[in-house]
Design an enzyme around this catalytic site. Structure first.
Site, PDB file in Angstrom:
ATOM      1  N   ARG A  31      69.753  49.975  24.398  1.00 24.85           N
ATOM      2  CA  ARG A  31      68.329  49.627  24.407  1.00 24.85           C
ATOM      3  C   ARG A  31      67.551  50.769  23.770  1.00 24.85           C
ATOM      4  O   ARG A  31      67.672  51.927  24.181  1.00 24.85           O
ATOM      5  CB  ARG A  31      67.864  49.397  25.841  1.00 24.85           C
ATOM      6  N   ARG A  78      60.856  54.982  31.898  1.00 29.24           N
ATOM      7  CA  ARG A  78      61.440  54.170  30.834  1.00 29.24           C
ATOM      8  C   ARG A  78      60.396  53.827  29.772  1.00 29.24           C
ATOM      9  O   ARG A  78      59.309  54.388  29.754  1.00 29.24           O
ATOM     10  CB  ARG A  78      62.075  52.918  31.439  1.00 29.24           C
ATOM     11  N   LYS A 109      64.658  54.031  38.810  1.00 25.83           N
ATOM     12  CA  LYS A 109      63.928  53.843  37.557  1.00 25.83           C
ATOM     13  C   LYS A 109      62.420  53.841  37.792  1.00 25.83           C
ATOM     14  O   LYS A 109      61.938  53.566  38.893  1.00 25.83           O
ATOM     15  CB  LYS A 109      64.344  52.525  36.908  1.00 25.83           C
ATOM     16  N   LYS A 165      58.632  52.671  35.807  1.00 25.17           N
ATOM     17  CA  LYS A 165      58.054  51.888  34.716  1.00 25.17           C
ATOM     18  C   LYS A 165      56.540  52.052  34.683  1.00 25.17           C
ATOM     19  O   LYS A 165      55.878  52.008  35.715  1.00 25.17           O
ATOM     20  CB  LYS A 165      58.414  50.409  34.876  1.00 25.17           C
ATOM     21  N   CYS A 200      65.465  36.562  31.846  1.00 23.35           N
ATOM     22  CA  CYS A 200      66.295  37.751  31.680  1.00 23.35           C
ATOM     23  C   CYS A 200      67.614  37.356  31.021  1.00 23.35           C
ATOM     24  O   CYS A 200      67.914  36.183  30.831  1.00 23.35           O
ATOM     25  CB  CYS A 200      66.556  38.405  33.031  1.00 23.35           C
ATOM     26  N   CYS A 238      75.269  40.471  32.289  1.00 24.44           N
ATOM     27  CA  CYS A 238      74.686  41.240  33.397  1.00 24.44           C
ATOM     28  C   CYS A 238      75.598  41.160  34.612  1.00 24.44           C
ATOM     29  O   CYS A 238      75.896  40.061  35.108  1.00 24.44           O
ATOM     30  CB  CYS A 238      73.302  40.719  33.746  1.00 24.44           C
ATOM     31  N   CYS A 295      69.018  36.624  39.149  1.00 21.74           N
ATOM     32  CA  CYS A 295      69.233  37.262  40.453  1.00 21.74           C
ATOM     33  C   CYS A 295      67.873  37.714  40.973  1.00 21.74           C
ATOM     34  O   CYS A 295      66.866  37.600  40.269  1.00 21.74           O
ATOM     35  CB  CYS A 295      70.215  38.434  40.320  1.00 21.74           C
ATOM     36  N   CYS A 313      64.005  40.924  36.605  1.00 24.38           N
ATOM     37  CA  CYS A 313      63.809  41.524  35.280  1.00 24.38           C
ATOM     38  C   CYS A 313      62.977  40.638  34.350  1.00 24.38           C
ATOM     39  O   CYS A 313      62.315  41.137  33.456  1.00 24.38           O
ATOM     40  CB  CYS A 313      65.161  41.834  34.641  1.00 24.38           C
TER      41      CYS A 313
END
Length: 550
Positions: A75, A144, A208, A210, A424, A430, A469, A473
């Site tokens: 990415r 990120r 993470k 954001k 996603c 994934c 899930c 995302c």
């Protein structure tokens, strides 16, 4: 400071020698597997990569006693999502040489390649480096890719505000040079003293992080779904500053009631670039020092905010930044969708948004974009809704672009529902996916469209999203119609989110299959057409009608 027992990944980070670990050995010496060593699976994320395998082929390969078909997703880090034609050409060429050839636009205004084999990592990243592209901190327990409202039409000072994406990204980058040492320069060794990192130290963040920058009246970035949201306050075409919102995050875990989705809380306003950067930096240090390092499912900033309380978090932030936040300023969100069709932003300067379903660039679109890039007629801007904005096209060049669109059959006749769809990646790559998402949502939308026609709602601007899930995302929890995968072919049907991303939706029906989904939506669409108030959106109606008892 957090006293919890630390998760194993915390030890991996501390012992990693600046995120190096044994990545060089994993890549250079371990030829018996397509994977990297166990600890390195955690570290490679900080360099913008995930280890994946083709889940469609797991059983077949297991029966043959073969290792899983491992590969890597890469990415890129592209703050604000803007690249020029030369960079697009390089991305195209790299994708043709390495990986599956498919380009995937993400919900964070960047692009990722799937299926890159371990021995291809270095040549892939070296090729990107030649074009001044990198994947540093695109994944991992760091800040990120910073996203920002994409279309210049939203504000006459869009460029001034958009520049904050790059400023924030640079301000919050890790100091380690491990990425260049391992993946680009090969044998070059950096002195660790030059890598002293006052922000991340050797612990990095618990999870993470954001950041999104929204420019009202547009909330295309879903600003409240981010750990840190900045809402630009503009008066008389002058940027006055930003409202600060903290603690957003959508992921949860089935069966764990301690996890939940949360929208960010506005805690104040700052009026200068210096203050914005200071606030962002110190929000990260609070998360570094107070975040949960014992349970990664409870490690996002939203849990830290709730643990300290909003007032307690604000008090700690003001202590660290050395000044008081002002009260948030008023603003209004009235749109979230991308702006499609040709738009003249200034005299003889045009923009066109190309619909890219769920961010998967189709072969004809890829050919079109490659030919367009060779002509050097535009730049390329990834949107937070997984589409691609073609920008700064001169009036005289519009015809050339239209001719290319015709040549490569770029379709424009799309329902509003499809334009507002998002999914996603999910299966087959994934590892967390419980159900399909990007491979299935287009098919489901095709089956919902006749229901909208039946109830004369085909022009309705309904936001629909799907995730494989509960991690969210695809931002399904802030959709008017959201689907969260629970198992193969089954989803929680989520309703009641508002159109502009300021209210979470709720579970309406659990673990429903396609037939049940279509039956439920058919009934709800019928009631909506008969009982909605004047100008009432679908999300507001379902929230009022189905969840008013709450």
């Amino acid at each position: 400071m957090s006293k919890e027992k630390q998760s194993p990944i915390e030890g991996i980070k501390i012992k990693s020698h600046g995120l190096r670990g044994t990545l060089k050995e994993s890549i250079e010496l371990d030829n018996h597997t397509g994977n990297v060593r166990s600890d390195d699976e955690a570290l490679v994320k900080f360099h913008g990569m995930y280890v994946q395998d083709d889940r469609d082929r797991r059983e077949e390969r297991a029966n043959k006693k073969l290792d899983r078909l491992y590969s890597f997703m890469i990415r890129l880090r592209i703050p604000g999502g803007i690249i020029d034609a030369d960079k697009w050409l390089k991305i195209h060429e790299v994708s043709e040489e390495y990986g599956t050839g498919v380009l995937k636009i993400t919900t964070r205004q960047t692009i990722q390649l799937h299926g890159v084999l371990k021995h291809e990592l270095r040549p892939t990243l070296k090729a990107f480096d030649q074009a001044k592209l990198d994947s540093i901190a695109a994944c991992g327990d760091v800040n990120r890719n910073v996203i920002v409202s994409s279309h210049p039409l939203v504000s006459p000072i869009h460029a001034e505000i958009h520049a904050y994406a790059d400023k924030l990204s640079k301000h919050l980058l890790p100091k380690t040079k491990a990425y260049y040492e391992i993946f680009v320069d090969g044998d070059k060794i950096y002195e660790r003293e030059t890598e002293k990192d006052d922000l991340y130290e050797d612990r990095y963040l618990p999870r993470k992080f954001k950041i999104a920058v929204a420019i009202p009246p547009t909330n295309d970035v879903d600003v409240f779904a981010n750990d840190l949201g900045l809402i630009a306050i503009v008066e008389n075409e002058e940027l006055k500053g930003f409202n600060i919102a903290v603690g957003g995050g959508l992921s949860s875990t089935f069966g764990n009631p301690n996890t939940y989705s949360r929208l960010a809380t506005e805690i104040g306003f700052v009026d200068s670039e210096e203050k914005v950067l200071k606030v962002a930096y110190e929000v990260l240090t609070i998360q570094r020092d107070f975040g949960n390092r014992g349970d990664r499912k409870l490690a996002r900033l939203k849990y830290t905010v709730d643990k300290l309380s909003v007032d307690g978090f604000k008090e700690e932030l003001e202590k660290r930044i050395g000044f008081k936040l002002e009260q948030p300023k008023p603003y209004t969100f009235t749109e979230r969708s991308d702006i499609f069709e040709w738009q003249e932003v200034s005299k003889d300067v045009w923009y066109y948004t190309l619909f890219v379903e769920n961010g998967v660039v189709k072969p004809n679109q890829k050919e079109f974009l490659y030919e367009l890039a060779k002509l050097k007629l535009s730049n390329f801007i990834f949107t937070a809704n997984q589409n691609l904005l073609l920008g700064e096209i001169a009036t005289d060049d519009k015809v050339k672009v239209e001719e290319l669109m015709e040549k490569f059959s770029i379709h424009k006749d799309l329902s509003e529902l499809r334009k507002n769809s998002m999914a996603c990646v999910a299966l087959p790559t994934c590892p967390l996916a419980l159900a399909e998402a990007q491979r299935y949502l287009p098919e489901l939308v095709t089956k919902i469209e006749p229901l909208l026609l039946k109830h004369q709602l085909i022009e309705e601007d309904i936001v629909i999203r799907m995730t494989g899930c509960p991690n969210g995302c695809g931002r399904s929890y802030v959709a008017e119609i959201g689907f969260v995968g629970t198992s193969s072919g089954h989803y929680n049907l989520m309703l009641g989110g508002d159109r502009y991303g300021t209210r979470l939706n709720k579970i309406y029906k659990e673990k429903v299959n396609e037939i049940e989904i279509l039956n439920e939506l058919d009934k709800i669409f019928e009631v909506y057409t008969k009982e909605r108030n004047l100008n009432e959106t679908f999300g507001d109606f379902t929230n009022r009608k189905l969840f008013s008892y709450n």
